[in-house]
Design an enzyme around this catalytic site. Structure first.
Site, PDB file in Angstrom:
ATOM      1  N   ASP A 226      80.453  25.769 -12.055  1.00 14.41           N
ATOM      2  CA  ASP A 226      78.993  25.723 -12.165  1.00 14.41           C
ATOM      3  C   ASP A 226      78.295  25.676 -10.814  1.00 14.41           C
ATOM      4  OD1 ASP A 226      79.434  25.636 -14.924  1.00 14.41           O
ATOM      5  OD2 ASP A 226      79.642  23.463 -14.864  1.00 14.41           O
ATOM      6  N   GLU A 227      78.902  26.287  -9.818  1.00  5.95           N
ATOM      7  CA  GLU A 227      78.320  26.296  -8.474  1.00  5.95           C
ATOM      8  C   GLU A 227      77.174  27.295  -8.358  1.00  5.95           C
ATOM      9  OE1 GLU A 227      81.527  26.840  -9.121  1.00  5.95           O
ATOM     10  OE2 GLU A 227      82.769  25.380  -8.049  1.00  5.95           O
TER      11      GLU A 227
ATOM     12  N   LYS B 191      77.996  30.746  -9.446  1.00  6.96           N
ATOM     13  CA  LYS B 191      78.746  32.003  -9.223  1.00  6.96           C
ATOM     14  C   LYS B 191      78.045  33.173  -9.901  1.00  6.96           C
ATOM     15  CE  LYS B 191      82.356  30.122 -11.172  1.00  6.96           C
ATOM     16  NZ  LYS B 191      81.921  28.724 -11.313  1.00  6.96           N
TER      17      LYS B 191
ATOM     18  N   LYS C 274      74.855  33.690 -10.497  1.00  4.07           N
ATOM     19  CA  LYS C 274      73.707  34.175  -9.721  1.00  4.07           C
ATOM     20  C   LYS C 274      74.189  34.964  -8.491  1.00  4.07           C
ATOM     21  CE  LYS C 274      70.253  32.865  -6.484  1.00  4.07           C
ATOM     22  NZ  LYS C 274      69.610  31.849  -5.655  1.00  4.07           N
TER      23      LYS C 274
ATOM     24  N   GLY D 248      80.495  29.496 -18.254  1.00  2.00           N
ATOM     25  CA  GLY D 248      79.091  29.643 -18.612  1.00  2.00           C
ATOM     26  C   GLY D 248      78.332  29.936 -17.346  1.00  2.00           C
ATOM     27  N   HIS D 249      77.790  31.141 -17.248  1.00  2.00           N
ATOM     28  CA  HIS D 249      77.041  31.533 -16.051  1.00  2.00           C
ATOM     29  C   HIS D 249      75.592  31.793 -16.459  1.00  2.00           C
ATOM     30  CE1 HIS D 249      80.963  31.931 -14.319  1.00  2.00           C
ATOM     31  NE2 HIS D 249      81.272  33.004 -15.027  1.00  2.00           N
ATOM     32  N   THR D 250      74.684  31.043 -15.874  1.00  2.00           N
ATOM     33  CA  THR D 250      73.266  31.293 -16.143  1.00  2.00           C
ATOM     34  C   THR D 250      72.699  32.158 -15.036  1.00  2.00           C
ATOM     35  OG1 THR D 250      73.078  29.181 -17.255  1.00  2.00           O
ATOM     36  CG2 THR D 250      71.029  30.198 -16.541  1.00  2.00           C
TER      37      THR D 250
ATOM     38  N   GLN E 216      85.436  29.309 -13.640  1.00  2.00           N
ATOM     39  CA  GLN E 216      85.882  27.971 -13.231  1.00  2.00           C
ATOM     40  C   GLN E 216      85.877  27.869 -11.698  1.00  2.00           C
ATOM     41  OE1 GLN E 216      87.883  29.721 -15.835  1.00  2.00           O
ATOM     42  NE2 GLN E 216      86.154  28.956 -16.958  1.00  2.00           N
TER      43      GLN E 216
ATOM     44  N   THR F 119      76.262  24.954 -19.379  1.00  2.00           N
ATOM     45  CA  THR F 119      75.803  26.207 -19.984  1.00  2.00           C
ATOM     46  C   THR F 119      76.593  26.491 -21.264  1.00  2.00           C
ATOM     47  OG1 THR F 119      75.469  27.013 -17.729  1.00  2.00           O
ATOM     48  CG2 THR F 119      75.394  28.660 -19.446  1.00  2.00           C
TER      49      THR F 119
ATOM     50  N   PRO G 108      76.141  16.724 -20.328  1.00  3.37           N
ATOM     51  CA  PRO G 108      75.586  16.374 -19.020  1.00  3.37           C
ATOM     52  C   PRO G 108      76.693  16.482 -17.973  1.00  3.37           C
ATOM     53  CG  PRO G 108      75.511  14.496 -20.534  1.00  3.37           C
ATOM     54  CD  PRO G 108      76.144  15.620 -21.280  1.00  3.37           C
TER      55      PRO G 108
ATOM     56  N   VAL H 104      67.984  28.739  -2.862  1.00  2.00           N
ATOM     57  CA  VAL H 104      66.830  27.832  -2.860  1.00  2.00           C
ATOM     58  C   VAL H 104      66.090  27.850  -4.207  1.00  2.00           C
ATOM     59  CG1 VAL H 104      66.499  27.829  -0.358  1.00  2.00           C
ATOM     60  CG2 VAL H 104      65.407  29.626  -1.729  1.00  2.00           C
TER      61      VAL H 104
HETATM   62  P1  GDP Z   1      78.386  29.265 -12.609  1.00  2.00           P
HETATM   63  O1  GDP Z   1      79.190  28.805 -13.777  1.00  2.00           O
HETATM   64  O2  GDP Z   1      79.068  29.020 -11.305  1.00  2.00           O
HETATM   65  O3  GDP Z   1      77.910  30.690 -12.738  1.00  2.00           O
HETATM   66  O4  GDP Z   1      77.086  28.339 -12.584  1.00  2.00           O
HETATM   67  P2  GDP Z   1      76.160  27.927 -13.844  1.00  2.00           P
HETATM   68  O5  GDP Z   1      75.318  29.094 -14.197  1.00  2.00           O
HETATM   69  O6  GDP Z   1      76.955  27.281 -14.897  1.00  2.00           O
HETATM   70  O7  GDP Z   1      75.299  26.759 -13.197  1.00  2.00           O
HETATM   71  C1  GDP Z   1      74.483  26.976 -12.095  1.00  2.00           C
HETATM   72  C2  GDP Z   1      73.015  26.695 -12.481  1.00  2.00           C
HETATM   73  O8  GDP Z   1      72.245  26.607 -11.304  1.00  2.00           O
HETATM   74  C3  GDP Z   1      72.375  27.806 -13.291  1.00  2.00           C
HETATM   75  O9  GDP Z   1      71.469  27.223 -14.187  1.00  2.00           O
HETATM   76  C4  GDP Z   1      71.651  28.647 -12.254  1.00  2.00           C
HETATM   77  O10 GDP Z   1      70.508  29.326 -12.777  1.00  2.00           O
HETATM   78  C5  GDP Z   1      71.220  27.593 -11.282  1.00  2.00           C
HETATM   79  N1  GDP Z   1      71.152  28.012  -9.868  1.00  2.00           N
HETATM   80  C6  GDP Z   1      71.968  28.846  -9.179  1.00  2.00           C
HETATM   81  N2  GDP Z   1      71.628  28.874  -7.867  1.00  2.00           N
HETATM   82  C7  GDP Z   1      70.583  28.020  -7.724  1.00  2.00           C
HETATM   83  C8  GDP Z   1      69.811  27.567  -6.605  1.00  2.00           C
HETATM   84  O11 GDP Z   1      70.016  27.947  -5.457  1.00  2.00           O
HETATM   85  N3  GDP Z   1      68.825  26.649  -6.873  1.00  2.00           N
HETATM   86  C9  GDP Z   1      68.576  26.175  -8.132  1.00  2.00           C
HETATM   87  N4  GDP Z   1      67.606  25.276  -8.296  1.00  2.00           N
HETATM   88  N5  GDP Z   1      69.296  26.571  -9.197  1.00  2.00           N
HETATM   89  C10 GDP Z   1      70.279  27.474  -8.995  1.00  2.00           C
HETATM   90  P1  IMO Z   2      82.254  28.069 -15.011  1.00  2.00           P
HETATM   91  O1  IMO Z   2      82.877  29.433 -14.911  1.00  2.00           O
HETATM   92  C1  IMO Z   2      82.829  23.756 -15.346  1.00  2.00           C
HETATM   93  C2  IMO Z   2      86.441  22.416 -17.435  1.00  2.00           C
HETATM   94  C3  IMO Z   2      86.252  21.681 -18.737  1.00  2.00           C
HETATM   95  C4  IMO Z   2      87.467  20.761 -18.712  1.00  2.00           C
HETATM   96  C5  IMO Z   2      88.547  21.636 -18.073  1.00  2.00           C
HETATM   97  C6  IMO Z   2      89.475  22.305 -19.074  1.00  2.00           C
HETATM   98  O2  IMO Z   2      80.968  28.034 -15.753  1.00  2.00           O
HETATM   99  O3  IMO Z   2      82.195  27.414 -13.676  1.00  2.00           O
HETATM  100  P2  IMO Z   2      89.182  24.347 -20.746  1.00  2.00           P
HETATM  101  O4  IMO Z   2      88.264  24.535 -21.922  1.00  2.00           O
HETATM  102  O5  IMO Z   2      89.032  25.396 -19.695  1.00  2.00           O
HETATM  103  O6  IMO Z   2      90.606  24.160 -21.156  1.00  2.00           O
HETATM  104  O7  IMO Z   2      88.725  22.937 -20.102  1.00  2.00           O
HETATM  105  O8  IMO Z   2      87.847  22.619 -17.323  1.00  2.00           O
HETATM  106  N1  IMO Z   2      85.802  23.744 -17.356  1.00  2.00           N
HETATM  107  C7  IMO Z   2      84.684  23.999 -16.662  1.00  2.00           C
HETATM  108  N2  IMO Z   2      83.862  23.173 -15.967  1.00  2.00           N
HETATM  109  N3  IMO Z   2      82.576  25.073 -15.353  1.00  2.00           N
HETATM  110  C8  IMO Z   2      83.397  25.920 -16.030  1.00  2.00           C
HETATM  111  O9  IMO Z   2      83.283  27.267 -15.970  1.00  2.00           O
HETATM  112  C9  IMO Z   2      84.491  25.390 -16.755  1.00  2.00           C
HETATM  113  N4  IMO Z   2      85.467  25.920 -17.523  1.00  2.00           N
HETATM  114  C10 IMO Z   2      86.278  24.901 -17.868  1.00  2.00           C
HETATM  115  O10 IMO Z   2      85.043  20.964 -18.772  1.00  2.00           O
HETATM  116  O11 IMO Z   2      87.225  19.685 -17.835  1.00  2.00           O
HETATM  117 MG    MG Z   3      79.057  27.537 -15.412  1.00  2.00          MG
END
Ligand code: GDP
Ligand code: IMO
Ligand code: MG
Length: 429
Positions: free
Chosen positions: A13-14, A16, A18, A40-42, A223, A298, A303, A413
């Site tokens: 959830d870093e 990636k 975006k 889950g990528h938003t 991940q 996502t 939480p 940002v």
């Molecule tokens: P991913 O799984 O690595 O693709 O990340 P997620 O989409 O699960 O979570 C990242 C969240 O941060 C998403 O809701 C994005 O829209 C949001 N996001 C990404 N880059 C930024 C940023 O620079 N600033 C803010 N405020 N939100 C961001």
């Molecule tokens: P993205 O691509 C954050 C975590 C789960 C759990 C562990 C194992 O959005 O960054 P699994 O269902 O894969 O066997 O669960 O890994 N996990 C993630 N945490 N972002 C993810 O994907 C994740 N995919 C799995 O919460 O701790």
């Molecule tokens: Mg994610």
């Protein structure tokens, strides 16, 4: 011939999605190489929010061919639901290519994932419950069902029989659930065969041919480094290789073809599920990061656990992935914090450690050693160049760069595609 791998540096959830979407405009192919719909990528494009799970983020870029590689595990119901949902919103999904060697997630593996977690009780992993672990376990045990099996009904039946042999014992005798019949699994999977067939190809060959033609291929990791089954906090990991090496094994493109490795790291840290997290905050600072950063999953809506930036983890990610560039995201979330702590090293059982401890026990004992940086109060969401950032934010980014093991080439940002400060081009020179 540029091939760029993009991975998560921390626990997922870093941002990636975006970053992939932002690079997608330049890419001819965007490849998902590991994981499944645990991801889950938003991605926010022109104010529209898209939540992607199984499809690579390149799906949102017209002209880019999205690819699901052999290293991915596919829940077919989710695949077509996602395709239909995006198509209804005007996104063209017709170019999607899927590897014949990718494994399928039959519904019994979703059942097993959730059942095993319940049985583990206090020792649970906190999985997403999507059947990821059991499906990769089947792959390694050689009782998995692959995409190509859908195109030979005899083989499909045989594979299902083979898989159910041991599973029904487990389900009935250990977990006290009903046995599953070959027919029901056969019907569940074969229903998708005709729709799937036109998308299925030898994607490894497609990608190497594209690189030979000088096209750009972007590999999007699901991940992250510390969730990698080999290099993460085992057993609190996912069941695939989320680090850069996984891009090769999960796609059929050899390591000699990779030009650049980008790792995405948040300006702080989050984690979903169980497992060690040295900088985790259990106080109002954790709540603040969660609320301001919108840190709710996502995929599962859980939480996210929140903490401060952890430099030993970034250094580890830089080493394990061979990172050439970091993308630092969500700097805007730190706006308004007077003094920002950054973990620069750990204290493990009375000793200072600059690097990740060798053992998992060591990592569980790791206590963060913090340095503190001055914060800023100005709204930075409109910054587009490094000079647009307040001095204190520049100092913070430069300090993280100095201790994270590689240059920080872009800074997020805000969630929108254009809310990025680019310091060095992320495209191969
Ligand atoms: P991913 O799984 O690595 O693709 O990340 P997620 O989409 O699960 O979570 C990242 C969240 O941060 C998403 O809701 C994005 O829209 C949001 N996001 C990404 N880059 C930024 C940023 O620079 N600033 C803010 N405020 N939100 C961001
Ligand atoms: P993205 O691509 C954050 C975590 C789960 C759990 C562990 C194992 O959005 O960054 P699994 O269902 O894969 O066997 O669960 O890994 N996990 C993630 N945490 N972002 C993810 O994907 C994740 N995919 C799995 O919460 O701790
Ligand atoms: Mg994610």
């Amino acid at each position: 011939m540029p091939a760029i791998v993009l991975v998560g540096a921390q626990w997922g959830d870093e941002g990636k999605g975006k970053a992939t979407d932002a690079l997608g405009a330049e890419a001819d192919y965007v490849v998902k190489f590991n994981g499944g719909n645990n991801a889950g990528h938003t991605v926010v494009v022109d104010g529209e929010k898209y939540a992607l799970h199984l499809l690579p983020s390149g799906i949102l870029t017209p002209g880019c061919t999205p690819v699901i590689g052999n290293g991915v595990v596919i829940d077919l119901a989710v695949l077509f639901e996602e395709i239909d949902g995006l198509t209804a919103r005007g996104i063209d999904c017709s170019k999607l290519l899927i590897s014949a060697n990718a494994h399928l997630i039959p519904s019994y593996n979703r059942t097993l994932d959730k059942t095993v977690e319940r049985f583990l009780g206090k020792r649970k992993i906190g999985t997403t419950g999507r059947g990821i672990g059991p499906t990769y376990a089947d792959k390694m045990s050689r009782v998995g069902i692959r995409v190509q099996d859908l195109f030979d009904e005899n083989i499909l039946r045989q594979k299902i029989e083979g898989a159910l042999d041991a599973k029904n014992h487990l389900l009935v005798k250990v977990f006290n659930r009903r046995a599953i019949t070959v027919d029901e699994v056969f019907e569940e999977l074969i229903a998708y065969a005709d729709r799937l067939r036109p998308m299925v190809t030898d994607t490894g060959k497609t990608l190497v041919d594209a690189l030979d033609r000088g096209e750009m291929v972007l590999f999007e990791g699901g991940q992250a480094t510390l969730l990698d089954v080999d290099h993460g906090n085992y057993p609190f990991v996912t069941s695939s290789n989320a680090t850069s090496g996984g891009a090769c094994t999960g796609s059929g493109v050899p390591p000699t073809r990779i030009d650049r490795v980008i790792a995405v790291a948040k300006a702080y840290a989050t984690r979903v599920g169980e497992g060690p997290f040295p900088t985790e905050l259990h106080d109002e600072w954790g709540d603040r990061l969660r609320n301001v950063g919108g840190e709710f999953g996502t995929t599962t809506g859980r939480p996210r656990r929140c903490g401060w930036y952890d430099a030993p983890i970034s250094r580890y990610a830089a080493r394990i992935n061979g990172v050439t560039d970091f993308v630092l995201t969500k700097l805007d979330v730190l706006t308004g914090i007077e003094r920002i702590p950054v973990c620069v090293a750990y204290e493990v059982d009375g000793e200072r450690h600059e690097e990740m401890p060798m053992t998992e026990t060591g990592f569980h004992h790791a206590k963060p050693i913090y340095e503190y940086f001055d914060g800023w109060t100005e709204d930075i969401s409109a910054a587009r160049t490094f000079d647009d950032l307040p001095k204190a934010a520049q100092v913070y980014v430069n300090a993280l760069e100095a201790i994270s093991g590689q240059r920080i080439s872009a800074v997020g940002v805000g969630p929108s595609r254009e809310q990025t400060v680019v310091r060095h081009s992320l495209l191969p020179e």
